[in-house]
Design a protein around this motif. Structure first.
Motif, mmCIF file in Angstrom:
data_model
loop_
_atom_site.group_PDB
_atom_site.id
_atom_site.type_symbol
_atom_site.label_atom_id
_atom_site.label_comp_id
_atom_site.label_asym_id
_atom_site.label_seq_id
_atom_site.Cartn_x
_atom_site.Cartn_y
_atom_site.Cartn_z
ATOM 1 N N SER A 83 0.849 -1.069 0.225
ATOM 2 C CA SER A 83 0.004 -0.309 0.088
ATOM 3 C C SER A 83 0.805 1.561 -0.059
ATOM 4 N N SER A 84 2.294 0.934 0.551
ATOM 5 C CA SER A 84 2.699 1.996 0.953
ATOM 6 C C SER A 84 3.354 2.003 -1.134
ATOM 7 N N ILE A 85 3.849 1.086 -0.809
ATOM 8 C CA ILE A 85 4.549 1.163 -2.488
ATOM 9 C C ILE A 85 3.534 1.673 -3.995
ATOM 10 N N SER A 86 2.212 1.888 -3.327
ATOM 11 C CA SER A 86 1.338 1.990 -4.410
ATOM 12 C C SER A 86 0.987 3.596 -4.364
ATOM 13 N N GLN A 87 1.179 4.840 -3.280
ATOM 14 C CA GLN A 87 0.999 5.632 -2.530
ATOM 15 C C GLN A 87 2.105 5.973 -3.593
ATOM 16 N N VAL A 88 3.278 5.783 -3.423
ATOM 17 C CA VAL A 88 4.674 6.926 -3.961
ATOM 18 C C VAL A 88 4.482 6.265 -5.297
ATOM 19 N N MET A 89 3.631 4.929 -6.070
ATOM 20 C CA MET A 89 3.022 5.892 -7.532
ATOM 21 C C MET A 89 2.900 6.889 -7.775
ATOM 22 N N LEU A 90 1.688 6.967 -6.780
ATOM 23 C CA LEU A 90 0.378 7.999 -7.295
ATOM 24 C C LEU A 90 1.134 9.183 -7.291
ATOM 25 N N LYS A 91 1.834 9.537 -6.035
ATOM 26 C CA LYS A 91 2.639 10.358 -5.877
ATOM 27 C C LYS A 91 3.353 11.087 -7.298
ATOM 28 N N ARG A 92 4.101 9.881 -7.857
ATOM 29 C CA ARG A 92 4.955 10.174 -9.656
ATOM 30 C C ARG A 92 4.014 10.393 -10.336
ATOM 31 N N ALA A 93 2.941 9.601 -9.792
ATOM 32 C CA ALA A 93 2.412 9.779 -11.321
ATOM 33 C C ALA A 93 2.033 11.594 -11.256
ATOM 34 N N GLU A 144 3.104 15.912 -16.159
ATOM 35 C CA GLU A 144 2.590 15.966 -17.012
ATOM 36 C C GLU A 144 1.973 15.584 -17.636
ATOM 37 N N TRP A 145 0.394 15.225 -18.050
ATOM 38 C CA TRP A 145 -0.473 14.620 -18.915
ATOM 39 C C TRP A 145 -0.905 15.779 -19.681
ATOM 40 N N GLY A 146 -1.380 14.593 -21.353
ATOM 41 C CA GLY A 146 -2.233 15.835 -21.825
ATOM 42 C C GLY A 146 -2.717 15.535 -21.987
ATOM 43 N N SER A 147 -4.141 15.202 -21.359
ATOM 44 C CA SER A 147 -4.977 15.260 -20.623
ATOM 45 C C SER A 147 -6.134 15.137 -19.143
ATOM 46 N N ARG A 148 -6.837 15.239 -19.069
ATOM 47 C CA ARG A 148 -7.536 15.202 -17.902
ATOM 48 C C ARG A 148 -7.606 13.424 -17.864
ATOM 49 N N LEU A 202 -6.039 7.878 -16.344
ATOM 50 C CA LEU A 202 -6.437 6.396 -16.601
ATOM 51 C C LEU A 202 -5.080 5.953 -16.914
ATOM 52 N N ASN A 203 -3.884 6.579 -16.601
ATOM 53 C CA ASN A 203 -2.530 5.716 -17.200
ATOM 54 C C ASN A 203 -2.113 4.912 -16.423
ATOM 55 N N PRO A 204 -1.374 3.865 -17.377
ATOM 56 C CA PRO A 204 0.204 2.736 -16.414
ATOM 57 C C PRO A 204 -0.498 2.819 -14.436
ATOM 58 N N LEU A 205 0.167 3.954 -14.490
ATOM 59 C CA LEU A 205 0.932 3.625 -13.309
ATOM 60 C C LEU A 205 -0.065 4.112 -12.214
ATOM 61 N N VAL A 206 -0.956 4.987 -12.211
ATOM 62 C CA VAL A 206 -2.374 5.087 -11.547
ATOM 63 C C VAL A 206 -3.417 3.932 -11.484
ATOM 64 N N LEU A 207 -3.439 3.548 -12.642
ATOM 65 C CA LEU A 207 -4.502 1.921 -12.623
ATOM 66 C C LEU A 207 -4.046 1.303 -11.595
ATOM 67 N N SER A 208 -2.332 0.831 -11.892
ATOM 68 C CA SER A 208 -1.541 -0.051 -11.104
ATOM 69 C C SER A 208 -1.727 0.096 -9.788
ATOM 70 N N ALA A 209 -1.629 2.198 -9.921
ATOM 71 C CA ALA A 209 -1.274 1.950 -7.889
ATOM 72 C C ALA A 209 -2.920 1.690 -7.497
ATOM 73 N N TYR A 210 -4.388 2.133 -7.717
ATOM 74 C CA TYR A 210 -5.203 1.552 -7.758
ATOM 75 C C TYR A 210 -5.622 -0.071 -7.446
ATOM 76 N N SER A 211 -5.005 -0.501 -8.305
ATOM 77 C CA SER A 211 -5.455 -2.016 -8.900
ATOM 78 C C SER A 211 -4.224 -2.773 -7.063
ATOM 79 N N ILE A 212 -3.397 -2.637 -6.834
ATOM 80 C CA ILE A 212 -2.530 -3.052 -5.366
ATOM 81 C C ILE A 212 -2.839 -2.189 -4.855
#
Length: 124
Positions: free
Chosen positions: A27-37, A41-45, A50-60
């Motif tokens: 869970s702590s690792i996924s928090q770090v993944m979310l912070k990194r994401a 800068e992302w092209g759109s909202r 809905l990028n792989p890093l955020v989706l992976s973190a929420y799956s974890i």
């Protein structure tokens, strides 16, 4: 017979306590993944959420929730809250390693108190 039952219960408690600690670490690792994401800068909202890093973190996070629920069927609630508190230590260590964050005196003292609390609970 009760001696062997006691050993089995202790090994089951140790196993599920380990699962709870693993869940807290993941869970702590996924928090770090979310912070990194969030730092990118992302092209759109849509890409921002809905990028792989955020989706992976929420799956974890979801998997960790299931592991925690499974563990708390065996681990006493008092011990569970102590083991969950180790997440503050994990997040701080990961912040230092991944983001090169500095740990001030207050944060170091707080981490030491959490660590001592876990040790005191384990010894009692």
């Amino acid at each position: 017979m009760s001696f062997f039952w006691g050993l089995m219960m202790n090994s089951e408690l140790l196993l599920f306590s380990g699962v709870l600690l693993l869940s807290t670490l993941l869970s702590s690792i996924s928090q770090v993944m979310l912070k990194r994401a969030a730092m990118r800068e992302w092209g759109s909202r849509k890409q921002e959420y809905l990028n792989p890093l955020v989706l992976s973190a929420y799956s974890i996070f979801f998997g960790c929730t299931l592991l925690t629920l499974l563990s708390l069927k065996v681990v006493p609630l008092g011990l569970g809250t102590v083991l969950e508190a180790t997440g503050y230590i994990y997040v701080t260590i990961l912040g230092v390693v991944v983001f090169k964050e500095r740990v001030g005196a207050k944060k170091a003292l707080a981490m030491m108190l959490i660590f001592v609390g876990v040790i005191v609970y384990a010894l009692s």
